[in-house]
Design a protein around this motif. Sequence first.
Motif, PDB file in Angstrom:
ATOM      1  N   ILE A 119      -1.627  44.596  56.666  1.00 22.42           N
ATOM      2  CA  ILE A 119      -1.608  43.199  56.234  1.00 22.42           C
ATOM      3  C   ILE A 119      -0.225  42.790  55.775  1.00 22.42           C
ATOM      4  N   LEU A 120       0.443  43.650  55.017  1.00 20.31           N
ATOM      5  CA  LEU A 120       1.774  43.294  54.523  1.00 20.31           C
ATOM      6  C   LEU A 120       2.770  43.146  55.680  1.00 20.31           C
ATOM      7  N   THR A 121       2.721  44.045  56.639  1.00 22.01           N
ATOM      8  CA  THR A 121       3.618  43.942  57.793  1.00 22.01           C
ATOM      9  C   THR A 121       3.303  42.719  58.633  1.00 22.01           C
ATOM     10  N   LEU A 122       2.037  42.375  58.721  1.00 22.54           N
ATOM     11  CA  LEU A 122       1.648  41.215  59.510  1.00 22.54           C
ATOM     12  C   LEU A 122       2.123  39.911  58.881  1.00 22.54           C
ATOM     13  N   VAL A 144      -4.663  41.082  48.566  1.00 22.80           N
ATOM     14  CA  VAL A 144      -4.187  39.720  48.286  1.00 22.80           C
ATOM     15  C   VAL A 144      -3.060  39.755  47.259  1.00 22.80           C
ATOM     16  N   LEU A 145      -3.181  40.608  46.243  1.00 26.75           N
ATOM     17  CA  LEU A 145      -2.123  40.731  45.246  1.00 26.75           C
ATOM     18  C   LEU A 145      -0.834  41.253  45.860  1.00 26.75           C
ATOM     19  N   GLN A 146      -0.928  42.202  46.772  1.00 26.04           N
ATOM     20  CA  GLN A 146       0.269  42.723  47.431  1.00 26.04           C
ATOM     21  C   GLN A 146       0.985  41.638  48.230  1.00 26.04           C
ATOM     22  N   VAL A 147       0.240  40.834  48.988  1.00 28.55           N
ATOM     23  CA  VAL A 147       0.851  39.757  49.771  1.00 28.55           C
ATOM     24  C   VAL A 147       1.460  38.706  48.855  1.00 28.55           C
ATOM     25  N   ALA A 148       0.779  38.375  47.759  1.00 32.65           N
ATOM     26  CA  ALA A 148       1.308  37.366  46.830  1.00 32.65           C
ATOM     27  C   ALA A 148       2.607  37.834  46.182  1.00 32.65           C
ATOM     28  N   MET A 149       2.682  39.109  45.804  1.00 38.74           N
ATOM     29  CA  MET A 149       3.919  39.624  45.210  1.00 38.74           C
ATOM     30  C   MET A 149       5.049  39.673  46.233  1.00 38.74           C
ATOM     31  N   ALA A 150       4.726  40.017  47.475  1.00 42.58           N
ATOM     32  CA  ALA A 150       5.768  40.041  48.504  1.00 42.58           C
ATOM     33  C   ALA A 150       6.318  38.640  48.773  1.00 42.58           C
ATOM     34  N   GLU A 151       5.448  37.631  48.795  1.00 43.74           N
ATOM     35  CA  GLU A 151       5.917  36.253  48.979  1.00 43.74           C
ATOM     36  C   GLU A 151       6.789  35.815  47.803  1.00 43.74           C
ATOM     37  N   LEU A 152       6.430  36.236  46.606  1.00 45.30           N
ATOM     38  CA  LEU A 152       7.237  35.890  45.425  1.00 45.30           C
ATOM     39  C   LEU A 152       8.598  36.568  45.477  1.00 45.30           C
ATOM     40  N   ASN A 153       8.633  37.818  45.914  1.00 41.20           N
ATOM     41  CA  ASN A 153       9.924  38.509  46.039  1.00 41.20           C
ATOM     42  C   ASN A 153      10.801  37.870  47.111  1.00 41.20           C
ATOM     43  N   LYS A 154      10.199  37.362  48.151  1.00 42.77           N
ATOM     44  CA  LYS A 154      10.990  36.700  49.179  1.00 42.77           C
ATOM     45  C   LYS A 154      11.618  35.418  48.656  1.00 42.77           C
ATOM     46  N   GLN A 155      10.906  34.695  47.811  1.00 40.13           N
ATOM     47  CA  GLN A 155      11.459  33.467  47.247  1.00 40.13           C
ATOM     48  C   GLN A 155      12.619  33.743  46.302  1.00 40.13           C
ATOM     49  N   HIS A 156      12.561  34.856  45.571  1.00 41.26           N
ATOM     50  CA  HIS A 156      13.594  35.144  44.579  1.00 41.26           C
ATOM     51  C   HIS A 156      14.673  36.079  45.108  1.00 41.26           C
ATOM     52  N   CYS A 157      14.276  37.077  45.889  1.00 39.99           N
ATOM     53  CA  CYS A 157      15.236  38.089  46.348  1.00 39.99           C
ATOM     54  C   CYS A 157      15.561  37.977  47.833  1.00 39.99           C
ATOM     55  N   GLY A 158      14.763  37.245  48.596  1.00 40.01           N
ATOM     56  CA  GLY A 158      15.037  37.090  50.014  1.00 40.01           C
ATOM     57  C   GLY A 158      14.432  38.157  50.899  1.00 40.01           C
ATOM     58  N   GLU A 159      13.642  39.082  50.365  1.00 38.38           N
ATOM     59  CA  GLU A 159      13.027  40.155  51.152  1.00 38.38           C
ATOM     60  C   GLU A 159      11.526  40.161  50.934  1.00 38.38           C
ATOM     61  N   PHE A 160      10.783  40.162  52.022  1.00 40.37           N
ATOM     62  CA  PHE A 160       9.331  40.155  51.940  1.00 40.37           C
ATOM     63  C   PHE A 160       8.840  41.603  51.874  1.00 40.37           C
TER      64      PHE A 160
END
Length: 589
Positions: free
Chosen positions: A390-393, A39-55
């Motif tokens: 999960i992250l790729t999905l 869950v932490l990995q998915v949450a950090m990836a969503e946050l990076n997408k909002q700021h950097c544009g890459e999930f």
Amino acid sequence: MEALSHHLKLMIKVFRRECHRVLDSERTTVHGADGMLMVLQVAMAELNKQHCGEFKVALSDVLMAWKHLLLDKLHLLPSDFSRLENYDLIREAYESFLKRSNTVDLVDIFSMYKQLRLVDSDPDEPVNAIQMFDFLSGNMEVPELPDSSVPSTPSSQSRRCSSQVKAAVRGVFCSYLSLLINSKNDMALAQTLDVPSRALGRQAFTDIKHAAHNSNTSLFLAVTSFVRAIQLGGKGYAPAESDPLRKHVKGLSEFVQFVDNLEDILGEIPDPSVCGAKLLTAIRAVLVKGRSSGDAIHTAAEETTTELKERICQLHQIQKQKASGSGTGISPARPKAYAVNHATAYGGRDTVKVLLALLDEEAVTPPCQNKADLLSEDQPVLNGAEGTCILTLFRSPEVSTGCSPEPLKSRVQSRLDLLKPKAKDRVIRSQFACTYKDEEPPLNRVLEFPSMSQVPTCVHPAPKLKTISAVDEESKSDEEDATTDKPTSAAENKKQSGEQRGAVLEPRSGNAQNRSRGSTRKTGAQIQNKGNKRKQVDSDQHGGSENEPPQKKQPVSVPAKIPGKNVGKTSNKKKLITGQGKLTSFFRV
């Protein structure tokens, strides 16, 4: 290690008993150490997408944030500890994901234990914060795992692969059971959506995620709402044709149908042991379908089914002993408003309690020692297509923007394929081939024999003149011969009719100007012929009697008229025989 696991189970039991005081639902599920890390990995990836544009997120960043999160939630942060960048946003995204999925983690249960425990019966603090940190971070020794100092051999490598496959299969079993209890668990849906294969890959999961975000619901509710609208909504309430989920109707319908079958089993069988066994058998059947008995997934599914069946029977026996030991001979009270089956149509109370106890025990299992195996994209293949990461999905598929075109060789080959003529399949026609539509003529036939619509026309065309056919002209000439005694006029008429007949039978020329000239000459001859005819008819009308029409073959004397009757046209009478006139006059009188 066993003592720590026992204390953690005791904390979760207290939480289940008193969770209605702090939560809105008793069907809240618990994330273990591995679930918290994903869950932490998915949450950090969503946050990076909002700021950097890459999930995406690096494994080292996830592990650093994981350690910081555990120390912060357990209140173990030292005073000189450097705060991680964007940590507040990371924790907010993590807590939001848990709340949206109706789940909690082990640290939340540890924090709520002091508030929920009973002073008289429950222990004060079965586990301290340091022990909890060591357990979640994986610092405690696990005797079942092999020593990392021993060099790896092919046999140990195969054992590790089989253990990884077994852990993945066990996770699928628990995810299906968790989805039956807590339908808001997005992580459970992500692990079961395309296992077994239903042609629901990343694109389907992304479309479901967007639909859930637009309707502000969970992923499972978005799927069931879409499928129910198609099955039961009718034409007026069916989703639009432009709905992205329309492309995945078959796979989504199969998934919802399978979950409905599991819910039917859960609601129809009151005995928890029998019900749990049937649920596990149904899940095993779809996992091993089409696989041989020697397959690793088939073996792992068989072993997992046997282990979970035995554990469900044990948990059921434990709950029966507690219920019989605390019985007072009085009929049980009605279920309270916060009961597990309150306001629901499925699920027996006892069966749901047993499944919750089983999932709680899975949450306190030791975490995976190798975090790279847990979080990497190289996961065991369970659906026959690709590993379930999960992250790729959760990452949306990349859309081609045209900035990086295909290789030149591929583009040339695709262009050649387009230009290559395609061979038409010859159709076998039956005896009714005359009813088929004929194929279009080739281009050379169209060019050699153009139709009248393809002939170029001038800007100001000449007026069209009516032409007289040869048959009409011949009949008119015969009539003129019968009415006139002049041989010259008959000869002229025959000559003119011959000219008209030749004009009609004259072949067409390809030149439009020649045709126009020829038509002009014919028009003059026709005008002169018509003038002669008109003059001849006028002279004949003035010279002859009004009541005598022209005879066709030979001129005959004017027939006698019947007195008292005005006859416009009379026919030729035959010659009377002897005595016929007297008889006629006699009968007239």
